[in-house]
Write an enzyme that holds these catalytic residues in place. Structure first.
Site, PDB file in Angstrom:
ATOM      1  N   ASP A 349       0.829  -1.188   0.000  1.00 32.41           N
ATOM      2  CA  ASP A 349       0.000   0.000   0.000  1.00 32.41           C
ATOM      3  C   ASP A 349       0.877   1.256   0.000  1.00 32.41           C
ATOM      4  O   ASP A 349       1.873   1.335   0.727  1.00 32.41           O
ATOM      5  CB  ASP A 349      -0.889  -0.017   1.249  1.00 32.41           C
ATOM      6  N   GLU A 385       1.587  -0.479  -5.011  1.00 34.38           N
ATOM      7  CA  GLU A 385       0.666   0.603  -5.326  1.00 34.38           C
ATOM      8  C   GLU A 385       1.571   1.820  -5.515  1.00 34.38           C
ATOM      9  O   GLU A 385       2.067   2.383  -4.534  1.00 34.38           O
ATOM     10  CB  GLU A 385      -0.326   0.842  -4.194  1.00 34.38           C
TER      11      GLU A 385
END
Length: 732
Positions: A349, A385
């Site tokens: 993330d 990401e």
């Protein structure tokens, strides 16, 4: 209590069958107390006198699995210098393998009074109320588990179909999962769930955060909850609320059993991990673990104001990626999940934050260096990401070799193409063929692109074609949260409708998105429930909705059942044909090169781009800002890729007819050099049936906003592949 010196490594609590070794890093602690907690909340405190290289350690004979514990760290309270030690706070072990309980938002969790926020950054003594009754506690676990013959599936990237899933959201409403297992790891491992995924063709399940996370008091006060879980506090501990059988270490066994079950079903397990920040927030956040242990060693602080936190994540803090303690924590955590929990990879993330060793995003940062050199982590799937909220944070295409990336430009381009935005054709072609403009310069292949149209953050697939605006009123933020520019199109009506034309168009658009996704080069990722037509009622930010808004509804309507079967067919088509998931980028014809002769002579390239007349597209065609249609020829006979047996792969040829225009268009099929006869494989409108045949040069009417897929057999000597799939292999 009898105490032995113990060892400084490994960090955390390590049970060896006779007792447990405890080890905690702190470069600022003056005294560390290990607190053993009884069920009635009473503490037995043990001073850790042994210190090696800032690691406090002790071995306690007879202490074993199920024991709850925490730490009290005595040291400087000097926010201006970045130090926030407060022994009134019971602290989680950063290396805890299991965690019991949850925080309740009480004043005692904070080192300042709510009505005196200035104290959080001043030299004023901390507000000293014991946090033990209100916080989480660490748990000693047993490392032993019967893995049997468990082996990672080790599926190559180009053969991978990802499926982003939420443990609770997948299982809470499944009618065939027993009530007591719903919302749990055991529910995720239930045959009703694994069979669905297997029949769908999924090869890897990407689980949304399962590291122990914290519930937000502000959400709880509104009657909401942190559903997504991007608020990690324990990087080694499976989230305890997803455990059906107990929270005193049983969650570890249950998680392992889930991984084992998914492996047995032929699927890899990818974890969505949040190493960019923790749940302790900024200077106004609670003191739960890292902040009270060694704040300046774990968090990135403002250079000339260490009382405040440098934040590129939007959560209040960012971990300090140049700190040896942070780098060791992350690497130890990653290795633990691979070696002890048997997971097969990670999706990171806000991964751009991990590359911020100093201010800028640096692909040569220490984090990448140690990942690439690690013999364990470098061998699993690594998905970034590739953005964060800081300056220069959008880094799609900017990560180094070994890494794949969520391709945000793929999502945006495909959405724009199908909602009819002008001047999208050239970029659509690039995204369809693996985004060589983003990845080839760094030596990476199409598999570097994780293609997705839908993820957890944003509209579901159903809502993407049903809403122009977000409808987030239930989140209690006045509709201000969530992305406002969704590149969605409601097909003429906002929200649910009975208008048969709109209903049919939305169904076609859903199939168009899925077809584009699963026929694109790269690695496709489906979002859980999109194959069933899942809706969130227009809420594009379901992070706080732990309820039926976000849970999958398994009670299928006829339209949902049709969509599920259509998705299964698409996945099978992709996996059965190597030309649809190549390892290398296509080599096309030179722009302006003449089309092959109509008599069938001339070499065909690996890929060809054709206009509505069946002729090769030229520069004018690509520059036409109003063009919304094209044909793509994929030559399975010219792949030149070697299979695992050393033979050269060959496959059938495909012709993809894309019509994103609102009106029906007539496509003239290319001359016989490409194929004398084509057969329909798929039509998102069903205006041409599967198995229908079409002669070279014939005119095929393609419905507005639809895709037709045609095929012809390979022209080279057919043979079966080692996997038995349709794609053939011939000896070199």
């Amino acid at each position: 209590m009898q105490t032995w010196p113990g060892r400084p490594y490994p960090l955390g609590a390590t049970f060896d069958g006779t007792g447990t070794n405890f080890a905690l890093f702190s470069s600022v602690a003056e005294r560390v107390q290990l607190c053993l907690l009884a069920d009635d909340g009473t503490e037995q405190r043990v001073d850790l006198h042994e210190v090696d290289a800032h690691v406090f350690h002790v071995f306690l004979p007879g202490v074993g699995p199920g024991t709850r514990y925490g730490y009290r760290v005595h040291g400087p309270w000097d926010p201006a210098s970045g130090h926030r030690c407060d022994p009134t706070k019971l602290l989680l072990d950063p290396y805890a393998k299991a965690i019991d309980g949850q925080i309740d938002g009480d004043q005692a969790l904070f080192s300042y009074k709510f009505n005196d926020a200035a104290a959080a950054v001043s030299g004023k003594a901390p507000f000293g109320t014991d946090s033990a009754p209100h916080t989480l506690t660490s748990v000693v676990v047993s490392p032993y588990f019967d893995w049997g013959h468990d082996r990672p599936p080790q599926i190559d990237y180009h053969d991978t179909v990802l499926y982003e899933a939420h443990v609770k959201g997948m299982t809470m409403r499944h009618p065939d999962v027993p009530d007591e297992l719903r919302g749990s790891y055991a529910g995720m491992a239930h045959p009703a769930v694994t069979d669905h995924l297997k029949r769908l063709g999924v090869t890897a399940v990407e689980l949304m955060p399962v590291h122990q996370f914290v519930q937000d008091a502000t959400l709880q006060a509104k009657g909401l909850a942190n559903y997504w879980g991007y608020n990690t506090i324990g990087f080694f501990a499976p989230h305890n609320a997803y455990a059906a059988y107990g929270k005193r270490g049983q969650q570890v066994l249950e998680f392992k059993a889930m991984v084992k079950a998914l492996h047995q079903a032929g699927m890899e397990v990818i974890l969505d991990v949040v190493y960019n920040h923790t749940a302790e927030g900024n200077q106004l956040g609670p003191t739960l673990s890292f902040k009270g242990i060694d704040n300046a060693a774990y968090y990135r602080l403002v250079d000339d104001d260490a009382a405040h936190y440098f934040d590129t994540t939007g959560t209040g803090n960012s971990l300090l990626m140049r700190s040896p303690a942070v780098l060791q924590l992350i690497m130890d955590s990653l290795r633990y999940w691979v070696e002890e929990m048997h997971v097969d990879g990670f999706r990171f993330d806000l991964a751009a934050t991990l590359a911020r060793q100093f201010h800028e995003v640096d692909r040569l940062s220490a984090f990448f260096d140690i990942v690439h050199q690690d013999p364990v982590i470098s061998q699993v799937k690594l998905i970034a990401e590739p953005w964060d909220l800081g300056d220069g944070g959008y880094q799609v295409g900017g990560f180094p070799p070994l890494w794949t990336e969520w391709n945000g430009r793929y999502r945006d381009t495909v959405r724009d193409f199908w909602r009819g935005e002008p001047a999208t054709l050239p970029e659509f072609a690039s995204r369809l063929t693996g985004s060589s403009d983003l990845y080839e310069h760094s030596g990476r292949k199409p598999i570097a692109s994780i293609n997705f149209v839908i993820a957890h953050d944003g509209f579901t697939l159903n809502d993407l074609v049903s809403y122009n605006e977000k409808h987030n009123e239930a989140n209690g933020e006045g509709g201000k949260d969530g992305e406002s520019f969704n590149r969605s199109w409601n097909c003429g009506v906002e929200g649910p409708t009975d208008d048969p034309e709109v209903v049919a168009l939305r169904a076609r658009q859903r199939r168009n998105f899925l077809t584009t996704l699963l026929l694109s080069q790269g690695v496709p990722m489906l979002a859980h429930g999109d194959e069933l037509g899942r809706t969130q009622g227009g809420n594009n930010n379901g992070y706080a909705q732990d309820n039926e808004t976000t849970w999958m509804d398994w009670d299928l309507s006829p339209a949902g059942a049709d969509l599920l079967e259509f998705t299964r067919r698409l996945v099978r088509l992709r996996l059965d044909h190597p030309v649809l998931h190549r390892r290398a980028f296509f080599a096309g014809a030179e722009l302006g090169a003449e089309s092959p002769a109509a008599d069938g002579s001339g070499e065909l390239p690996e890929i060809d781009w054709l206009d509505l007349t069946g002729a090769r597209m030229d520069g004018t065609d690509w520059a036409n800002g109003f063009a919304r249609s094209l044909m793509v020829f994929l030559n399975g006979d010219a792949m030149s890729e070697v299979d695992r047996r050393g033979g050269t792969l060959v496959d059938d040829a495909f012709l993809l007819l894309f019509n994103a225009h609102s009106e029906d268009l007539d496509f003239v099929l290319p001359p016989a050099a490409y194929a004398k006869r084509w057969t329909t494989v798929l039509d998102t409108d069903s205006s041409t049936a599967e198995g229908d045949t079409h002669q070279a040069g014939a005119t095929l009417t393609v419905t507005g906003r639809s895709v037709v897929v045609l095929t012809r057999p390979s022209l080279r000597r057919p043979a079966r592949t080692a996997t038995g799939r349709t794609g053939a292999a011939v000896s070199t």
